[in-house]
Design a protein around this motif. Structure first.
Motif, PDB file in Angstrom:
ATOM      1  N   ALA A  65      89.314  83.190  56.683  1.00 30.38           N
ATOM      2  CA  ALA A  65      89.855  83.220  58.044  1.00 30.38           C
ATOM      3  C   ALA A  65      90.127  81.806  58.524  1.00 30.38           C
ATOM      4  CB  ALA A  65      88.875  83.917  58.974  1.00 30.38           C
ATOM      5  N   LEU A  66      91.374  81.530  58.875  1.00 27.68           N
ATOM      6  CA  LEU A  66      91.708  80.240  59.476  1.00 27.68           C
ATOM      7  C   LEU A  66      91.825  80.369  60.998  1.00 27.68           C
ATOM      8  CD1 LEU A  66      94.385  78.836  56.993  1.00 27.68           C
ATOM      9  CD2 LEU A  66      91.895  78.662  56.903  1.00 27.68           C
ATOM     10  N   SER A  67      92.053  81.596  61.470  1.00 27.19           N
ATOM     11  CA  SER A  67      92.069  81.880  62.904  1.00 27.19           C
ATOM     12  C   SER A  67      91.857  83.378  63.040  1.00 27.19           C
ATOM     13  CB  SER A  67      93.410  81.465  63.532  1.00 27.19           C
ATOM     14  OG  SER A  67      94.410  82.416  63.227  1.00 27.19           O
ATOM     15  N   ASP A  68      91.940  83.881  64.278  1.00 28.30           N
ATOM     16  CA  ASP A  68      91.718  85.326  64.452  1.00 28.30           C
ATOM     17  C   ASP A  68      92.866  86.158  63.893  1.00 28.30           C
ATOM     18  OD1 ASP A  68      93.573  84.539  66.334  1.00 28.30           O
ATOM     19  OD2 ASP A  68      92.804  85.830  67.916  1.00 28.30           O
ATOM     20  N   CYS A  69      93.971  85.529  63.548  1.00 30.18           N
ATOM     21  CA  CYS A  69      95.089  86.316  63.014  1.00 30.18           C
ATOM     22  C   CYS A  69      95.751  85.652  61.801  1.00 30.18           C
ATOM     23  CB  CYS A  69      96.117  86.625  64.093  1.00 30.18           C
ATOM     24  SG  CYS A  69      96.769  85.179  64.883  1.00 30.18           S
ATOM     25  N   VAL A  70      95.070  84.695  61.195  1.00 28.97           N
ATOM     26  CA  VAL A  70      95.587  84.093  59.958  1.00 28.97           C
ATOM     27  C   VAL A  70      94.476  84.062  58.907  1.00 28.97           C
ATOM     28  CG1 VAL A  70      96.560  82.035  58.856  1.00 28.97           C
ATOM     29  CG2 VAL A  70      97.290  82.675  61.166  1.00 28.97           C
ATOM     30  N   TYR A  71      94.710  84.825  57.852  1.00 24.00           N
ATOM     31  CA  TYR A  71      93.766  84.897  56.733  1.00 24.00           C
ATOM     32  C   TYR A  71      94.526  84.536  55.462  1.00 24.00           C
ATOM     33  CZ  TYR A  71      90.788  87.535  59.961  1.00 24.00           C
ATOM     34  OH  TYR A  71      90.014  87.920  61.029  1.00 24.00           O
ATOM     35  N   VAL A  72      93.950  83.658  54.650  1.00 24.08           N
ATOM     36  CA  VAL A  72      94.662  83.188  53.459  1.00 24.08           C
ATOM     37  C   VAL A  72      93.767  83.279  52.227  1.00 24.08           C
ATOM     38  CG1 VAL A  72      96.214  81.645  54.716  1.00 24.08           C
ATOM     39  CG2 VAL A  72      93.984  80.798  53.939  1.00 24.08           C
ATOM     40  N   SER A  73      94.421  83.378  51.074  1.00 21.42           N
ATOM     41  CA  SER A  73      93.697  83.393  49.803  1.00 21.42           C
ATOM     42  C   SER A  73      93.572  81.955  49.285  1.00 21.42           C
ATOM     43  CB  SER A  73      94.473  84.240  48.797  1.00 21.42           C
ATOM     44  OG  SER A  73      95.697  83.599  48.497  1.00 21.42           O
ATOM     45  N   HIS A  74      92.820  81.775  48.200  1.00 19.25           N
ATOM     46  CA  HIS A  74      92.730  80.450  47.588  1.00 19.25           C
ATOM     47  C   HIS A  74      94.088  80.011  47.053  1.00 19.25           C
ATOM     48  CE1 HIS A  74      88.424  79.849  48.025  1.00 19.25           C
ATOM     49  NE2 HIS A  74      88.261  81.123  47.718  1.00 19.25           N
ATOM     50  N   ASP A  75      94.839  80.964  46.509  1.00 23.10           N
ATOM     51  CA  ASP A  75      96.192  80.626  46.041  1.00 23.10           C
ATOM     52  C   ASP A  75      97.061  80.132  47.196  1.00 23.10           C
ATOM     53  OD1 ASP A  75      95.491  81.346  43.511  1.00 23.10           O
ATOM     54  OD2 ASP A  75      96.484  83.307  43.550  1.00 23.10           O
ATOM     55  N   ASP A  76      96.939  80.812  48.341  1.00 22.99           N
ATOM     56  CA  ASP A  76      97.708  80.383  49.522  1.00 22.99           C
ATOM     57  C   ASP A  76      97.354  78.952  49.895  1.00 22.99           C
ATOM     58  OD1 ASP A  76      98.889  82.893  49.772  1.00 22.99           O
ATOM     59  OD2 ASP A  76      97.384  83.608  51.202  1.00 22.99           O
ATOM     60  N   ILE A  77      96.057  78.635  49.847  1.00 14.98           N
ATOM     61  CA  ILE A  77      95.615  77.285  50.238  1.00 14.98           C
ATOM     62  C   ILE A  77      96.200  76.240  49.293  1.00 14.98           C
ATOM     63  CG2 ILE A  77      93.590  75.780  50.366  1.00 14.98           C
ATOM     64  CD1 ILE A  77      92.099  78.150  51.610  1.00 14.98           C
ATOM     65  N   GLU A  78      96.265  76.566  48.017  1.00  8.59           N
ATOM     66  CA  GLU A  78      96.870  75.623  47.059  1.00  8.59           C
ATOM     67  C   GLU A  78      98.332  75.360  47.398  1.00  8.59           C
ATOM     68  OE1 GLU A  78      96.405  76.433  42.906  1.00  8.59           O
ATOM     69  OE2 GLU A  78      94.265  76.839  43.135  1.00  8.59           O
ATOM     70  N   ILE A  79      99.030  76.445  47.752  1.00 10.16           N
ATOM     71  CA  ILE A  79     100.450  76.292  48.110  1.00 10.16           C
ATOM     72  C   ILE A  79     100.590  75.459  49.376  1.00 10.16           C
ATOM     73  CG2 ILE A  79     102.514  77.528  48.891  1.00 10.16           C
ATOM     74  CD1 ILE A  79     101.540  79.909  47.140  1.00 10.16           C
ATOM     75  N   ILE A  80      99.758  75.769  50.365  1.00  9.48           N
ATOM     76  CA  ILE A  80      99.816  75.031  51.632  1.00  9.48           C
ATOM     77  C   ILE A  80      99.511  73.554  51.379  1.00  9.48           C
ATOM     78  CG2 ILE A  80      98.675  74.728  53.865  1.00  9.48           C
ATOM     79  CD1 ILE A  80      98.247  77.837  53.808  1.00  9.48           C
ATOM     80  N   ASP A  81      98.528  73.301  50.518  1.00  7.40           N
ATOM     81  CA  ASP A  81      98.159  71.924  50.197  1.00  7.40           C
ATOM     82  C   ASP A  81      99.361  71.179  49.615  1.00  7.40           C
ATOM     83  OD1 ASP A  81      96.597  69.702  49.824  1.00  7.40           O
ATOM     84  OD2 ASP A  81      95.851  70.348  47.884  1.00  7.40           O
ATOM     85  N   LYS A  82     100.051  71.848  48.700  1.00  7.33           N
ATOM     86  CA  LYS A  82     101.215  71.219  48.053  1.00  7.33           C
ATOM     87  C   LYS A  82     102.350  70.984  49.065  1.00  7.33           C
ATOM     88  CE  LYS A  82     101.980  72.998  44.043  1.00  7.33           C
ATOM     89  NZ  LYS A  82     102.461  73.985  43.036  1.00  7.33           N
ATOM     90  N   LEU A  83     102.639  72.025  49.860  1.00  9.03           N
ATOM     91  CA  LEU A  83     103.747  71.904  50.820  1.00  9.03           C
ATOM     92  C   LEU A  83     103.431  70.908  51.930  1.00  9.03           C
ATOM     93  CD1 LEU A  83     104.826  75.669  51.185  1.00  9.03           C
ATOM     94  CD2 LEU A  83     106.044  73.855  49.964  1.00  9.03           C
ATOM     95  N   SER A  84     102.150  70.779  52.255  1.00  5.18           N
ATOM     96  CA  SER A  84     101.762  69.892  53.358  1.00  5.18           C
ATOM     97  C   SER A  84     102.029  68.430  53.058  1.00  5.18           C
ATOM     98  CB  SER A  84     100.270  70.063  53.680  1.00  5.18           C
ATOM     99  OG  SER A  84     100.035  71.337  54.169  1.00  5.18           O
ATOM    100  N   LYS A  85     102.204  68.100  51.786  1.00  5.82           N
ATOM    101  CA  LYS A  85     102.478  66.700  51.436  1.00  5.82           C
ATOM    102  C   LYS A  85     103.862  66.268  51.917  1.00  5.82           C
ATOM    103  CE  LYS A  85      99.247  66.401  47.582  1.00  5.82           C
ATOM    104  NZ  LYS A  85      98.420  67.483  48.076  1.00  5.82           N
ATOM    105  N   ALA A  86     104.755  67.218  52.063  1.00  4.29           N
ATOM    106  CA  ALA A  86     106.113  66.877  52.499  1.00  4.29           C
ATOM    107  C   ALA A  86     106.471  67.472  53.860  1.00  4.29           C
ATOM    108  CB  ALA A  86     107.119  67.368  51.455  1.00  4.29           C
ATOM    109  N   HIS A  87     105.708  68.456  54.301  1.00  5.23           N
ATOM    110  CA  HIS A  87     106.067  69.175  55.523  1.00  5.23           C
ATOM    111  C   HIS A  87     104.848  69.338  56.428  1.00  5.23           C
ATOM    112  CE1 HIS A  87     109.698  70.118  53.313  1.00  5.23           C
ATOM    113  NE2 HIS A  87     108.953  70.570  52.330  1.00  5.23           N
ATOM    114  N   VAL A  88     105.115  69.683  57.673  1.00  3.64           N
ATOM    115  CA  VAL A  88     104.027  69.930  58.621  1.00  3.64           C
ATOM    116  C   VAL A  88     103.871  71.445  58.766  1.00  3.64           C
ATOM    117  CG1 VAL A  88     103.226  69.628  60.980  1.00  3.64           C
ATOM    118  CG2 VAL A  88     104.518  67.801  59.847  1.00  3.64           C
ATOM    119  N   ILE A  89     102.701  71.935  58.436  1.00  2.26           N
ATOM    120  CA  ILE A  89     102.467  73.378  58.526  1.00  2.26           C
ATOM    121  C   ILE A  89     101.357  73.619  59.542  1.00  2.26           C
ATOM    122  CG2 ILE A  89     101.933  75.493  57.265  1.00  2.26           C
ATOM    123  CD1 ILE A  89     102.806  74.147  54.719  1.00  2.26           C
ATOM    124  N   ASN A  90     101.685  74.396  60.561  1.00  4.67           N
ATOM    125  CA  ASN A  90     100.739  74.654  61.641  1.00  4.67           C
ATOM    126  C   ASN A  90     100.508  76.144  61.818  1.00  4.67           C
ATOM    127  OD1 ASN A  90     100.604  71.901  62.544  1.00  4.67           O
ATOM    128  ND2 ASN A  90     102.623  72.200  63.482  1.00  4.67           N
TER     129      ASN A  90
END
Lengths: 133, 159
Positions: free
Chosen positions: B116-141
């Protein structure tokens, strides 16, 4: 009797039913589904399906906002025995309960009368009260 | 490369998107990229019925969008592009502008098996890896609504 399902964001539906029952008394054949932020569309859909499992019944589904998730989910179930009305307010729910008491059983007529009641219940006081400034 | 608002939201078009993003930014071009909706005419029709006539809604499968986005003439348009999950966001990464602000609205399916990242956002470990990669070039909120303070996802990447 036409069965009523109230499907809304948050606890709006529960409070709406509780308030309507304060006025017209406890009602049968009415269910509420509350969609909180943490409820997935598939969970809400399963709840709606479980409530509308009886094919020989007629259902009117009230939702709060056209375009919101509750309305989007409900519209997928439109059928000859299921009608969906969005924008539910207290006068609409009261009208639904009183029409059921009058044994109105034709679903389209039932829904149309409720929509008319909802629209006509919205008034801006200064347009009909003299002395408004 | 395209300019636009990218949003990850498994509910696609709903109250927050209508009253928030579409109305707030006066958006006239909405794009959904999702294989399920692209093959589900009922859901597509429901979404079309929600939007006013002056708003264009285009729905594509992932392959169709990736193969055809350069021909859609989106370069000079403001648009909202909706995907339903983080993996689809990654699949779209070749279409991104240099630096993009991506908002995540609602991801709650199978929440019991996710973080759980918030009350309405839940992510898997795979999702976190993707977010980590994309966050290097983009802002994800995490950003349900445009007028709310966005929560940067970078703060969760150390978990």
């Amino acid at each position: 009797m036409i069965r009523i399902v109230i499907l809304t964001h948050g606890l709006f539906g529960e409070e709406l039913l509780r308030t309507a029952e304060m006025i017209v008394g406890k009602q049968d054949a009415v269910d509420v589904i509350s969609i909180e932020g943490s409820v997935s569309m598939s969970e809400a859909t399963k709840k709606l399906e479980s409530l509308m499992a009886l094919n020989d019944h007629k259902y009117l589904v009230f939702t709060d906002m056209f375009g919101g998730s509750p309305a989007n989910i409900s519209m997928a179930y439109l059928a000859s025995n299921v009608e969906v009305v969005s924008g539910v307010n207290l006068p609409m729910l009261l009208k639904a309960f009183t029409l059921r008491m009058k044994k109105v059983e034709e679903l389209k007529e039932f829904a149309e009368e409720i929509v008319r009641a909802g629209v006509s219940s919205i008034k801006m006081a200064s347009t009909f009260l003299s002395g408004g400034k | 490369m395209l300019r636009g608002i990218y949003r990850v939201d498994e509910r696609f078009i709903h109250g927050q998107v209508l009253e928030g993003w579409i109305n707030y930014y006066q958006l006239k071009n909405i794009i959904i990229v999702n294989d399920d909706i692209a093959s589900d005419s009922l859901t597509a029709n429901i979404y079309r019925s929600i939007l006013s006539n002056d708003i264009s809604l285009s729905i594509y499968s992932m392959n169709d969008f990736l193969n055809g986005y350069k021909t859609l003439g989106l370069e000079n348009k403001s648009f909202l592009l909706l995907v339903g999950n983080i993996a689809d966001l990654q699949a779209l990464s070749d279409t991104f502008f240099d630096k993009l602000y991506i908002n995540i609205g609602c991801l709650v399916t199978n929440s019991e098996n996710k973080i759980a990242l918030s009350d309405c956002v839940y992510v898997s470990h795979d999702d976190i890896e993707i977010i980590d990669k994309l966050s290097k070039a983009h802002v994800i909120n995490i950003n349900k609504l445009p007028w709310e303070r966005p929560v940067p996802l970078e703060r969760f990447l150390t978990i």
